[in-house]
Design an enzyme around this catalytic site. Structure first.
Site, mmCIF file in Angstrom:
data_model
loop_
_atom_site.group_PDB
_atom_site.id
_atom_site.type_symbol
_atom_site.label_atom_id
_atom_site.label_comp_id
_atom_site.label_asym_id
_atom_site.label_seq_id
_atom_site.Cartn_x
_atom_site.Cartn_y
_atom_site.Cartn_z
ATOM 1 N N HIS A 1 9.704 33.662 -45.303
ATOM 2 C CA HIS A 1 9.465 32.314 -44.735
ATOM 3 C C HIS A 1 10.512 31.451 -45.616
ATOM 4 C CE1 HIS A 1 6.236 33.590 -42.044
ATOM 5 N NE2 HIS A 1 5.568 34.020 -43.252
ATOM 6 N N ASP B 1 6.097 42.281 -40.744
ATOM 7 C CA ASP B 1 5.152 41.159 -41.149
ATOM 8 C C ASP B 1 4.604 40.759 -40.367
ATOM 9 O OD1 ASP B 1 4.259 39.575 -43.971
ATOM 10 O OD2 ASP B 1 4.114 38.339 -42.200
ATOM 11 N N ASP C 1 0.244 42.818 -43.285
ATOM 12 C CA ASP C 1 -0.954 42.010 -43.141
ATOM 13 C C ASP C 1 -1.053 42.166 -41.511
ATOM 14 O OD1 ASP C 1 1.707 40.872 -42.665
ATOM 15 O OD2 ASP C 1 1.286 38.695 -43.428
HETATM 16 C C1 SP5 Z 1 4.441 36.144 -46.428
HETATM 17 C C2 SP5 Z 1 3.144 35.796 -45.516
HETATM 18 O O1 SP5 Z 1 2.767 36.597 -44.874
HETATM 19 N N1 SP5 Z 1 2.943 34.284 -45.467
HETATM 20 C C3 SP5 Z 1 1.931 33.758 -44.634
HETATM 21 C C4 SP5 Z 1 1.821 32.430 -44.745
HETATM 22 C C5 SP5 Z 1 0.621 32.102 -44.083
HETATM 23 N N2 SP5 Z 1 0.356 30.736 -44.224
HETATM 24 C C6 SP5 Z 1 -0.533 29.942 -43.301
HETATM 25 C C7 SP5 Z 1 -1.755 30.522 -42.981
HETATM 26 C C8 SP5 Z 1 -2.899 30.172 -43.966
HETATM 27 C C9 SP5 Z 1 -4.091 30.633 -43.946
HETATM 28 N N3 SP5 Z 1 -4.692 30.450 -45.184
HETATM 29 C C10 SP5 Z 1 -5.928 31.070 -45.248
HETATM 30 C C11 SP5 Z 1 -6.526 30.824 -46.568
HETATM 31 C C12 SP5 Z 1 -7.792 31.596 -46.862
HETATM 32 N N4 SP5 Z 1 -8.331 31.267 -48.044
HETATM 33 ZN ZN ZN Z 2 2.824 37.561 -43.184
#
Ligand code: SP5
Ligand code: ZN
Length: 340
Positions: free
Chosen positions: A158, A194, A283
């Site tokens: 990202h 990803d 993921d």
């Molecule tokens: C590298 C990668 O997979 N980055 C993903 C970044 C996603 N961030 C935005 C989603 C935020 C969700 N946060 C969940 C927190 C739960 N504790």
């Molecule tokens: Zn991701």
């Protein structure tokens, strides 16, 4: 498989703003520890990285951004507090040619994509070490003509030339691809598996035809990074046709991912790519806390099989994956066809 790993990632675990609350990030040190333990058990060979080549960093990232990243924590401590993470709160939003503010608080918005990650004391050291792993894995692949895996944490896809976000600071996969280019491969492919679109990688290579970027991910209409990853984003100028997005609906399963991977491999072959970087996020796993795809551990072996069969010089770079318990088995399953 040769695995490049480092303990430096432990220096970084930063809070993220999640649905209105500041929480310690899902992108946690245990992720890398679990992968390391599993790969040790499966008998992979570990190696330490070489020193990071700052010329390579400068070929992927803007000099002012690198200077910002290296000094942001100290500047934040001086101007604000050592008790809170350094994170953006204001962004230039619709202002396309915004001037860079001088103040660290303004610069945090200028140099970031959003508030889902922040900078803490060890962020720069951990991100630099992570980048060194990708560089070292690429060098190994060039020298030995065997695949290699970089156990990168924090992840990278990202991060653009001059913005961090999405848990990413330096774009490890882009650095690996640039390293392969600088080692003489005329055209390199990045296949990003990803769950989230690799917006940073796309933006770094968007106007270039020497690095083909293909990303398979959840449709950005429903998922982070929200504003990039649509099929209509095909590249600019000379790069037109060398960016390919294959968004899938939320809830997609192995068959859909496998079919998209077939398209990705077709694009790689048509473009005549001589080397490959795989941005490996797991993921897409069925029990991932961030993702909605339904891949099982076995599916990772099936996904990797046609990629290994290409028999190209291949660097595998760790991106996301947040189901900490099974993360190591998922990565090991993906690596297994490359050792066959
Ligand atoms: C590298 C990668 O997979 N980055 C993903 C970044 C996603 N961030 C935005 C989603 C935020 C969700 N946060 C969940 C927190 C739960 N504790
Ligand atoms: Zn991701």
């Amino acid at each position: 498989m040769r695995v490049f790993a480092s303990d430096q990632h432990r220096l970084h675990h930063a809070p993220e703003l999640h649905l209105g609350r500041l929480e310690l990030s899902t992108e946690c040190p245990q992720r890398a520890e679990q992968i390391r333990e599993a790969l040790e058990q499966y008998g992979h060979q570990f190696a330490a990285p070489d020193a990071l080549d700052h010329d390579l960093l400068g070929r992927v990232h803007a000099a002012d951004y690198l200077e910002f990243l290296a000094t942001a924590w100290t500047r934040w401590c001086d101007a604000v507090s050592a008790d809170a993470p350094a994170m953006g709160i204001f962004w230039p939003a619709g202002q396309r040619d915004a001037l860079r503010p001088d103040n660290i608080v303004g610069q945090l918005g200028y140099y970031s994509l959003g508030a889902d990650c922040s900078i803490v004391a060890g962020t720069w050291l951990a991100a630099s070490a992570s980048a060194a792993l990708a560089q070292s894995a690429a060098d190994f692949v060039v020298a030995e003509q065997k695949p290699a895996y970089a156990l990168c944490r924090p992840p990278g896809h990202h991060a653009s030339a001059s913005q961090f976000g999405g848990y990413c600071y330096l774009n490890n996969s882009a650095l690996a691809a640039q390293r392969l280019r600088d080692s003489g491969y005329a055209r390199v492919a990045i296949i990003d598996l990803d769950y989230h679109h690799g917006n940073g990688t796309q933006s770094i290579f968007f106007a270039r035809d020497d690095v083909l970027c293909v990303s398979i991910h959840a449709d950005p209409r429903d998922e982070f990074p929200w504003f990039w990853g649509h099929a209509s984003e095909r590249g600019d100028g000379a790069g037109h046709g060398y960016n390919l997005n294959l968004p899938l609906p939320t809830g997609a399963g192995a068959e859909q991912v496998q079919a998209a991977l077939g398209s990705a491999i077709g694009a790689l072959q048509r473009a005549g790519c001589e080397a490959l970087v795989i941005a490996l996020g797991v993921d897409t796993y069925v029990d991932d806390p961030l993702g909605t795809f339904t891949l099982t551990t076995d599916d990772y072996r099936h996904l990797a099989t046609p990629l290994a069969a290409l028999a190209l010089p291949t660097v595998i770079v760790q991106e996301g994956g947040y189901a900490v318990g099974p993360i190591g088995d998922n990565v090991a399953a993906f690596l297994s066809p490359f050792d066959a």
